[in-house]
Design a protein around this motif. Sequence first.
Motif, PDB file in Angstrom:
ATOM      1  N   TYR A 154       0.819  -1.210   0.000  1.00 40.89           N
ATOM      2  CA  TYR A 154       0.000   0.000   0.000  1.00 40.89           C
ATOM      3  C   TYR A 154       0.857   1.266   0.000  1.00 40.89           C
ATOM      4  CZ  TYR A 154       1.043   0.758   4.963  1.00 40.89           C
ATOM      5  OH  TYR A 154       1.689   0.992   6.156  1.00 40.89           O
ATOM      6  N   GLN A 155       0.250   2.329  -0.487  1.00 45.57           N
ATOM      7  CA  GLN A 155       0.787   3.684  -0.408  1.00 45.57           C
ATOM      8  C   GLN A 155      -0.373   4.609  -0.097  1.00 45.57           C
ATOM      9  OE1 GLN A 155       2.422   4.266  -4.327  1.00 45.57           O
ATOM     10  NE2 GLN A 155       4.436   3.484  -3.766  1.00 45.57           N
ATOM     11  N   ILE A 156      -0.174   5.551   0.809  1.00 55.87           N
ATOM     12  CA  ILE A 156      -1.246   6.497   1.156  1.00 55.87           C
ATOM     13  C   ILE A 156      -0.643   7.836   1.549  1.00 55.87           C
ATOM     14  CG2 ILE A 156      -1.316   5.662   3.548  1.00 55.87           C
ATOM     15  CD1 ILE A 156      -4.340   6.308   3.529  1.00 55.87           C
ATOM     16  N   ARG A 157      -1.317   8.917   1.136  1.00 55.38           N
ATOM     17  CA  ARG A 157      -0.926  10.270   1.513  1.00 55.38           C
ATOM     18  C   ARG A 157      -2.141  10.966   2.100  1.00 55.38           C
ATOM     19  NH1 ARG A 157       0.171  13.333  -3.247  1.00 55.38           N
ATOM     20  NH2 ARG A 157       1.375  14.814  -2.005  1.00 55.38           N
ATOM     21  N   ALA A 158      -1.943  11.686   3.194  1.00 58.44           N
ATOM     22  CA  ALA A 158      -2.994  12.496   3.808  1.00 58.44           C
ATOM     23  C   ALA A 158      -2.688  13.955   3.525  1.00 58.44           C
ATOM     24  CB  ALA A 158      -3.062  12.245   5.306  1.00 58.44           C
ATOM     25  N   LEU A 159      -3.675  14.672   2.983  1.00 57.68           N
ATOM     26  CA  LEU A 159      -3.458  16.039   2.537  1.00 57.68           C
ATOM     27  C   LEU A 159      -4.428  17.008   3.215  1.00 57.68           C
ATOM     28  CD1 LEU A 159      -3.265  15.252  -1.297  1.00 57.68           C
ATOM     29  CD2 LEU A 159      -1.342  15.417   0.305  1.00 57.68           C
ATOM     30  N   ALA A 160      -3.932  18.188   3.541  1.00 55.96           N
ATOM     31  CA  ALA A 160      -4.766  19.270   4.055  1.00 55.96           C
ATOM     32  C   ALA A 160      -5.565  19.865   2.898  1.00 55.96           C
ATOM     33  CB  ALA A 160      -3.896  20.329   4.719  1.00 55.96           C
ATOM     34  N   PRO A 161      -6.600  20.667   3.192  1.00 56.11           N
ATOM     35  CA  PRO A 161      -7.407  21.268   2.124  1.00 56.11           C
ATOM     36  C   PRO A 161      -6.597  22.066   1.110  1.00 56.11           C
ATOM     37  CG  PRO A 161      -8.548  21.480   4.211  1.00 56.11           C
ATOM     38  CD  PRO A 161      -7.187  20.933   4.527  1.00 56.11           C
ATOM     39  N   ASP A 162      -5.462  22.644   1.531  1.00 57.55           N
ATOM     40  CA  ASP A 162      -4.642  23.423   0.595  1.00 57.55           C
ATOM     41  C   ASP A 162      -3.625  22.572  -0.151  1.00 57.55           C
ATOM     42  OD1 ASP A 162      -2.781  22.820   2.517  1.00 57.55           O
ATOM     43  OD2 ASP A 162      -2.297  24.891   3.039  1.00 57.55           O
ATOM     44  N   GLY A 163      -3.682  21.248   0.040  1.00 58.27           N
ATOM     45  CA  GLY A 163      -2.782  20.347  -0.660  1.00 58.27           C
ATOM     46  C   GLY A 163      -1.513  20.007   0.092  1.00 58.27           C
ATOM     47  N   THR A 164      -1.288  20.626   1.257  1.00 56.26           N
ATOM     48  CA  THR A 164      -0.109  20.320   2.056  1.00 56.26           C
ATOM     49  C   THR A 164      -0.159  18.876   2.560  1.00 56.26           C
ATOM     50  OG1 THR A 164       0.059  22.618   2.799  1.00 56.26           O
ATOM     51  CG2 THR A 164       1.218  20.954   4.098  1.00 56.26           C
ATOM     52  N   GLU A 165       0.950  18.162   2.418  1.00 62.43           N
ATOM     53  CA  GLU A 165       0.986  16.783   2.893  1.00 62.43           C
ATOM     54  C   GLU A 165       1.126  16.745   4.406  1.00 62.43           C
ATOM     55  OE1 GLU A 165       2.947  13.497   0.660  1.00 62.43           O
ATOM     56  OE2 GLU A 165       4.238  13.385   2.438  1.00 62.43           O
ATOM     57  N   LEU A 166       0.180  16.089   5.067  1.00 63.56           N
ATOM     58  CA  LEU A 166       0.195  15.964   6.516  1.00 63.56           C
ATOM     59  C   LEU A 166       1.044  14.778   6.948  1.00 63.56           C
ATOM     60  CD1 LEU A 166      -3.621  16.542   7.109  1.00 63.56           C
ATOM     61  CD2 LEU A 166      -1.778  18.222   7.304  1.00 63.56           C
ATOM     62  N   TRP A 167       0.931  13.680   6.218  1.00 60.64           N
ATOM     63  CA  TRP A 167       1.746  12.489   6.449  1.00 60.64           C
ATOM     64  C   TRP A 167       1.571  11.548   5.270  1.00 60.64           C
ATOM     65  CZ3 TRP A 167      -1.101   8.053   6.385  1.00 60.64           C
ATOM     66  CH2 TRP A 167      -2.445   8.137   6.762  1.00 60.64           C
ATOM     67  N   SER A 168       2.475  10.606   5.178  1.00 62.32           N
ATOM     68  CA  SER A 168       2.368   9.564   4.167  1.00 62.32           C
ATOM     69  C   SER A 168       2.804   8.246   4.788  1.00 62.32           C
ATOM     70  CB  SER A 168       3.230   9.881   2.941  1.00 62.32           C
ATOM     71  OG  SER A 168       4.607   9.904   3.292  1.00 62.32           O
TER      72      SER A 168
END
Length: 233
Positions: A154-168
């Motif tokens: 698996y691969q996953i990215r969590a993004l804030a509303p402005d597109g900033t990566e919160l974690w992966s």
Amino acid sequence: MSALVAFSIGFATLATTSFGQEGPAIFSLPAGCTAFLTVQSNDCSVDHHFTCEGDPAGHQQRVSLTERGLTYIGSINSETQWVGSYHPFTGHSERLSPVENDPASFTELTITGKDTFDFETLSDEIGTTRYVGQDELTGRTITIDGIDLEETKYQIRALAPDGTELWSAEGNEFISRRWRMFLAGTGTVTTPTDSFEKDDSPVEFIFPGETGFLSANPKHGCGVMLSSFTPLD
């Protein structure tokens, strides 16, 4: 009653459940709910999987406990789409947004060997989070405690509303076609300030009537310093 309302009632009841002071600590589910599986994992956690009357067909719920007590309550649907969760230690809850660019699909994964996803969750406490990634079958079957599981990458990215990566995160998990669910595995989590390895793999599967079913006490990996970061259960 909507699934989310039913789920909210469920986690409110669970969050106030108390354990007995004598004998083995057994986790009690709300009235109308029936557990079908307990999983003891390598990260000093124990999960209980159950269904509840009034939930939509195919929905499953799960609670997770550690040495600190109840840490997570969550619900998935028949496609293993994450429907909602409550995190007792932080006090925040999340729910699936109706905006799904690419809904997760357990069926797609099992038929084609790969599934991509792109969806959002909503939270009154932490706001909107977008999750983008994919799951892919590796072709390997792993047997744990007598249960055959299929390994995924698996691969996953969590993004804030402005597109900033919160974690992966990336790594390997497992699926069970029998139970139509994912089970945690190993991986690397990266935040803006840190990166660490995790191993949440299952160690024991316990069924109704067996010793340890619905136990409130985790057994494996306890006493080891573990990260408190839990991206998305």
